[in-house]
Write a protein that holds these residues in place. Structure first.
Motif, short mmCIF file in Angstrom:
data_model
loop_
_atom_site.label_atom_id
_atom_site.label_comp_id
_atom_site.label_asym_id
_atom_site.label_seq_id
_atom_site.Cartn_x
_atom_site.Cartn_y
_atom_site.Cartn_z
N ALA A 30 0.85 -1.13 -0.14
CA ALA A 30 -0.05 -0.04 -0.07
C ALA A 30 0.98 1.30 -0.09
O ALA A 30 1.83 1.33 0.63
CB ALA A 30 -1.04 -0.04 1.08
N ALA A 33 -1.89 4.88 3.73
CA ALA A 33 -2.27 4.10 4.79
C ALA A 33 -3.77 4.06 5.00
O ALA A 33 -4.27 3.39 5.82
CB ALA A 33 -1.84 5.03 6.32
N ASP A 43 -10.33 1.36 3.96
CA ASP A 43 -9.30 0.31 4.39
C ASP A 43 -8.07 1.05 4.60
O ASP A 43 -7.61 2.01 4.11
CB ASP A 43 -8.97 -0.36 2.97
N ARG A 44 -7.70 0.59 5.69
CA ARG A 44 -6.41 1.22 6.61
C ARG A 44 -5.26 0.07 6.73
O ARG A 44 -5.74 -1.22 7.22
CB ARG A 44 -6.99 2.07 7.83
N HIS A 45 -4.31 0.71 6.71
CA HIS A 45 -2.94 -0.23 7.10
C HIS A 45 -2.43 0.10 8.16
O HIS A 45 -2.32 1.13 8.34
CB HIS A 45 -2.21 -0.26 5.95
N SER A 47 0.70 -1.70 11.68
CA SER A 47 1.17 -2.57 12.18
C SER A 47 1.39 -2.47 13.60
O SER A 47 1.08 -1.58 14.20
CB SER A 47 2.77 -2.41 11.53
N GLY A 56 1.99 -6.85 10.31
CA GLY A 56 1.42 -5.93 9.67
C GLY A 56 -0.13 -6.33 9.31
O GLY A 56 -0.32 -7.57 9.58
N TYR A 57 -0.99 -5.63 9.03
CA TYR A 57 -2.39 -5.85 8.95
C TYR A 57 -3.13 -4.74 8.00
O TYR A 57 -2.74 -3.77 8.07
CB TYR A 57 -2.97 -6.11 10.34
N GLN A 58 -4.15 -5.10 7.72
CA GLN A 58 -5.15 -4.12 7.12
C GLN A 58 -6.45 -4.13 7.98
O GLN A 58 -6.84 -5.37 8.26
CB GLN A 58 -5.45 -4.49 5.59
N SER A 85 -4.74 -9.71 3.06
CA SER A 85 -5.33 -8.59 1.88
C SER A 85 -4.46 -8.55 0.68
O SER A 85 -5.11 -7.48 -0.17
CB SER A 85 -5.61 -7.46 2.75
#
Length: 337
Positions: A30, A33, A43-45, A47, A56-58, A85
């Motif tokens: 991505a 963010a 949708d946000r990213h 960690s 890390g995550y979405q 994701s």
């Protein structure tokens, strides 16, 4: 979770590892963010980092999300050769975003790191990732708490659903963090501490591993509702592992309730469904007075997959039941309190 050590299984693992590397090469990180979805969601990213490493995550926020409106959180833990994701993701396989937009919950998609597993499997068979405040359980718990705090989510309605190695990790989260996880869903997974029984299935029973789970829960012990889904034709995680998981969880519930593992394992209800043009399945329900609900689904003709009419990816089966809907129907009515 992997029980089969045959050459075919090793070849499958090698292919999964190669697939994982290709995914990581092709996946485009991505650039920002935060992005907005066409229907108004976000949708946000993010960690989370600690002494145990980094994850890390979405996060998917439905259009109805507001910071002052506590929503449930669904934690979707992918299997081997997948991401949370990116390409061949848990996101596209489960279509949880669509369900979240309709029902009003937040979805957290964590992704495994190649530094911890080159096949992108969660290390659910490794003892160092089966305890509270250690390894992957600590990282996932940290990410969950971070998301709950950041987005004003409801801490009593955090539901974990996992597939394959992610199912093993989901079960581990229910044991190591029963004060954080409201319900657990395992699709093609196995019991907590299965590695302790793997080579001694004739002598190490689900009651034995239930005692290990109870010891790990410690003073936080709680009966966590469990949903188990298993494909009858799964040659990676055999159906007997789902049976052992149900038996373990029933024994664990009895240990939490009374300190003794004896429990009536006769199902409360058994229902068989034969949808036209799809895989038949059997749902078995256990409702033991004073204990948490345990439901299991055995899907005929289904392999090592997640099923649903819009599921997509290498491990998706569109001919089986809608597992995302089944998961939410089970989890949504069972908050921690």
């Amino acid at each position: 979770m992997h029980a089969d050590r045959s050459p075919r299984r090793r070849r499958t693992a090698w292919i999964a590892g190669l697939t994982a590397v290709v995914i990581m090469i092709l996946a485009v990180p991505a650039a920002v963010a935060q992005t907005r979805t066409p229907d108004g969601g976000q949708d946000r990213h993010g960690s989370y980092s600690s002494s145990e490493g980094r994850i890390g995550y979405q996060v998917h926020l439905p259009p109805s999300w507001r910071a002052d409106r506590p929503m449930p959180v669904v934690v979707a833990v992918h299997g081997c050769g997948m991401t949370g994701s990116g390409l061949n993701s848990m996101r596209s396989m489960t279509r949880f975003d669509d369900l979240a937009d309709r029902e009003g919950f937040i979805v957290l998609y964590p992704s495994q790191s190649l530094l911890r597993n080159v096949q992108l499997c969660w290390n659910s068979l490794s003892p160092e990732h089966q305890e509270r405040d250690r390894g992957e359980p600590e990282l996932l718990a940290g990410a969950i708490r971070q998301v709950v705090d950041t987005y004003g989510a409801d801490p009593d309605r955090v539901h974990v659903a996992g597939a394959s190695s992610g199912a093993g990790t989901a079960v581990i989260m229910g044991v190591t963090y029963p004060d954080l996880i409201a319900t657990v869903t395992s699709v093609a997974g196995g019991e907590y501490r299965f590695h302790a029984a793997e080579d001694r299935l004739d002598t190490v029973t689900p009651v034995d591993t239930a005692r290990l789970a109870r010891a790990e829960m410690g003073p936080r012990a709680r009966q966590v509702p469990l949903l188990v889904v298993q494909g009858e034709q799964d040659d990676v995680v055999r159906p007997f592992m789902a049976e052992r998981l149900v038996q373990q969880w029933l024994a664990l519930g009895a240990l939490v309730a009374s300190g003794r593992p004896e429990v009536d394992t006769v199902p409360t209800d058994v229902e068989r469904v034969e949808p036209p043009g799809g895989h038949p399945w059997t749902r078995t329900s256990h409702r033991v007075p004073g204990q948490a609900s345990v439901d299991s689904y055995l899907v005929e003709g289904m392999g090592h997959t997640w099923s649903g009419p819009r599921a997509s990816g290498l491990f998706a089966d569109r001919d089986g039941p809608d597992l995302s809907e089944i998961f939410w129907e089970f989890a949504s009515t069972r908050p921690m309190s």
